[in-house]
Design an enzyme around this catalytic site. Sequence first.
Site, PDB file in Angstrom:
ATOM      1  N   ASP A  37     -14.140  14.913   0.209  1.00 53.02           N
ATOM      2  CA  ASP A  37     -13.413  15.877   1.039  1.00 53.02           C
ATOM      3  C   ASP A  37     -14.350  17.010   1.429  1.00 53.02           C
ATOM      4  OD1 ASP A  37     -11.654  17.646   2.177  1.00 53.02           O
ATOM      5  OD2 ASP A  37     -10.765  18.280   0.260  1.00 53.02           O
ATOM      6  N   ASN A  93     -13.550  19.581   3.602  1.00 49.55           N
ATOM      7  CA  ASN A  93     -12.932  20.838   4.057  1.00 49.55           C
ATOM      8  C   ASN A  93     -11.884  21.409   3.098  1.00 49.55           C
ATOM      9  OD1 ASN A  93     -10.873  19.074   4.428  1.00 49.55           O
ATOM     10  ND2 ASN A  93     -10.548  19.482   6.601  1.00 49.55           N
ATOM     11  N   ASP A 149      -9.065  20.306   1.878  1.00 54.92           N
ATOM     12  CA  ASP A 149      -7.614  20.078   1.987  1.00 54.92           C
ATOM     13  C   ASP A 149      -7.130  19.019   1.000  1.00 54.92           C
ATOM     14  OD1 ASP A 149      -8.552  17.759   3.090  1.00 54.92           O
ATOM     15  OD2 ASP A 149      -7.436  17.916   4.983  1.00 54.92           O
ATOM     16  N   ASP A 174     -12.557  12.830   4.061  1.00 56.95           N
ATOM     17  CA  ASP A 174     -12.619  12.852   5.525  1.00 56.95           C
ATOM     18  C   ASP A 174     -13.958  12.309   6.028  1.00 56.95           C
ATOM     19  OD1 ASP A 174     -14.372  15.047   5.056  1.00 56.95           O
ATOM     20  OD2 ASP A 174     -12.612  16.373   4.915  1.00 56.95           O
ATOM     21  N   ASP A 220     -11.765  -1.263  10.164  1.00 55.99           N
ATOM     22  CA  ASP A 220     -10.612  -2.067   9.748  1.00 55.99           C
ATOM     23  C   ASP A 220      -9.751  -2.319  10.974  1.00 55.99           C
ATOM     24  OD1 ASP A 220      -8.614  -3.151   7.918  1.00 55.99           O
ATOM     25  OD2 ASP A 220      -9.538  -1.859   6.406  1.00 55.99           O
ATOM     26  N   ASP A 235      -7.211  -6.992   8.726  1.00 53.37           N
ATOM     27  CA  ASP A 235      -6.117  -6.893   7.755  1.00 53.37           C
ATOM     28  C   ASP A 235      -5.142  -8.069   7.900  1.00 53.37           C
ATOM     29  OD1 ASP A 235      -4.908  -4.850   5.847  1.00 53.37           O
ATOM     30  OD2 ASP A 235      -3.218  -5.186   7.181  1.00 53.37           O
ATOM     31  N   GLU A 241      -9.038 -10.768   6.104  1.00 53.41           N
ATOM     32  CA  GLU A 241      -8.303 -10.724   4.833  1.00 53.41           C
ATOM     33  C   GLU A 241      -7.201 -11.775   4.905  1.00 53.41           C
ATOM     34  OE1 GLU A 241      -5.659  -7.726   2.051  1.00 53.41           O
ATOM     35  OE2 GLU A 241      -5.299  -7.899   4.193  1.00 53.41           O
ATOM     36  N   HIS A 277      -9.484  -1.682  -2.476  1.00 55.03           N
ATOM     37  CA  HIS A 277      -8.459  -0.624  -2.560  1.00 55.03           C
ATOM     38  C   HIS A 277      -7.076  -1.161  -2.921  1.00 55.03           C
ATOM     39  CE1 HIS A 277      -7.957  -2.468   1.287  1.00 55.03           C
ATOM     40  NE2 HIS A 277      -6.819  -1.836   1.475  1.00 55.03           N
ATOM     41  N   ASP A 278      -6.913  -2.491  -2.966  1.00 60.34           N
ATOM     42  CA  ASP A 278      -5.611  -3.079  -3.319  1.00 60.34           C
ATOM     43  C   ASP A 278      -5.605  -3.659  -4.724  1.00 60.34           C
ATOM     44  OD1 ASP A 278      -4.536  -2.610  -0.781  1.00 60.34           O
ATOM     45  OD2 ASP A 278      -5.296  -4.517  -0.004  1.00 60.34           O
TER      46      ASP A 278
HETATM   47  C1  NOJ Z   1      -3.676  -5.317   3.255  1.00 56.38           C
HETATM   48  C2  NOJ Z   1      -4.280  -3.969   3.030  1.00 56.38           C
HETATM   49  O1  NOJ Z   1      -5.507  -4.112   2.399  1.00 56.38           O
HETATM   50  C3  NOJ Z   1      -3.274  -3.173   2.241  1.00 56.38           C
HETATM   51  O2  NOJ Z   1      -3.794  -1.974   1.736  1.00 56.38           O
HETATM   52  C4  NOJ Z   1      -2.078  -2.945   3.115  1.00 56.38           C
HETATM   53  O3  NOJ Z   1      -1.055  -2.328   2.372  1.00 56.38           O
HETATM   54  C5  NOJ Z   1      -1.544  -4.246   3.701  1.00 56.38           C
HETATM   55  N1  NOJ Z   1      -2.560  -5.160   4.108  1.00 56.38           N
HETATM   56  C6  NOJ Z   1      -0.692  -3.956   4.892  1.00 56.38           C
HETATM   57  O4  NOJ Z   1      -1.492  -3.497   5.951  1.00 56.38           O
END
Ligand code: NOJ
Length: 560
Positions: free
Chosen positions: A21, A23, A25, A29, A98, A199, A256, A329-330
Amino acid sequence: MNKTWWKESVIYQIYPRSFNDSNGDGIGDLKGITEKLDYLKDLGINVIWLSPVYQSPNDDNGYDISDYQDIMDEFGTMKDWEELLQEVHNCGMKLIMDLVVNHSSDEHAWFVESRKSKDNQYRDYYIWRPGIDGREPNNWESAFSGSTWQYDEATDEYFLHIFSKKQPDLNWENPKLRDEVYKMMTWWLDKGIDGFRMDVINFISKVPGLPDAPNPEGKKYASGGEYFMNGPRIHEFLHEMNKEVLSKYDIITVGEMPGASVEDAKLYTGHEREELNMVFTFEHMDLDSGPKGKWDLKKLNLLDLKENISKWQTGLNGVGWNSLYLNNHDQPRMVSRFGDDKEYRVESAKMLVTFLHMLQGTPYVYQGEEIGMTNVRFDSIDDYKDIEIINMYKEKVIEGKEDPAKVMESIYVKGRDNARTPFQWDDSENAGFTSGEPWIKVNPNYKEINAKQAVADQNSIFNYYKNIIQLRKNHPIIVYGDYELILPEHESIFAYTRSYENEKLLVITNFSGDATPFSLPGNVTISAPELLISNYDVPQNEDILSFKLRPYEARIYKSK
Ligand code: NOJ
């Protein structure tokens, strides 16, 4: 095998909200990313993949896009983005974006129009159906709990949303919609980006008629995956996208693809097929789930992992291309999931990157894994921010009266917020991520686990990653060699060879916290082996035919 730069690259994924980050907040960013490019360059990665940075109401942290051609206010401006791209290129790296086009946000101008009336010119950009007997058009369950259908009063119809009700699915059957998407992709490529991560791109073709999912247990909603994953027109759409857009640029494309098998991946990534470069498989991510799905915790059996990885390695060899990842991230943090994030955190993180990066394919590093960031345990459900976690908790605990402690345990093991806590830059307040209040709490272990410490310590995970990444640059066998599993029945050692132009690589990894004897099977030969790297000190001239592997030890030998 064709040689290409994207096979030789290492890709680093940034989840901008949690990276840096600039700034104060509390939200990461674009300027914050630009500030840290030297760190990434030092790590040695070639390509940055940015999770979505477009305008979004953030129901699903940017995966719900309300304007594909503008930057999210919280992340900065288009000028900041252009500067970032420029600086990435100046550093000799590439940038991929993405692409989220299975669905948009319900706040996207197309959907705002679409929901107005049945004859609106954007109506058919989304998937609308009348209800059946006062109920949803079918019984599919949303990935984020509840039905995939949301009733909309204005026109007395339902729209489809495989994810949240603020993420309506786009209708790819409509050629006008496809054309708009291609134009938007071209617009970004002409700005100079180097590719797309797409995605859930294998969800864009739905089985006509949208039939009810089988529901043997008589649940309220059931998984309709077989009617929208790898659907009937998917290859036609991707081939068209390739012809209209992708083929005109020298870029990376990675799709993905939950529910894609090796056979599917051969079609998606086959060299002659003109679709995508590679896919993210989910098969290895599902091996530690029970029959009830992701939250149904199951201990990973290493034999299952070996069988699965080997199937992908040999299946795509010479035909298509693999992407290599153990977290993003998932997913939970890889050292917590596949290693030991306590006693052997450093050893096991190094072992895992050795195992992963020596496979055939393009490796992905998710922000923070290179310093061994771990899962987190927040005491209160209120500290979690992820829509998937929040909806699941509500469904199971508040409505379903399940044991909250048990549900929290599954969140600790599998929740997506494990990967989304702020990047730990140093041991100052909020781990140096922000001078303000972070949007999600920092993992309390930042005083010990942080980049400042890791960069300075020669024996750190970070410096080991640097060496592993460097090896790939010096040895084409790591990119192009054929894979062969050895010791298939061993329950804690994952070992394999790679072979390329009379050279051989031997990769030996111990996936357990116990020391275990290793013996090279008689049918595997490696001439004049040289130790390329190990996560422990290895005695000189040790006999490689037989030795004791220490907890989470990893070694790579190469024939001279
Ligand atoms: C896969 C993404 O990686 C995930 O973070 C997202 O919630 C779902 N697709 C829906 O876009």
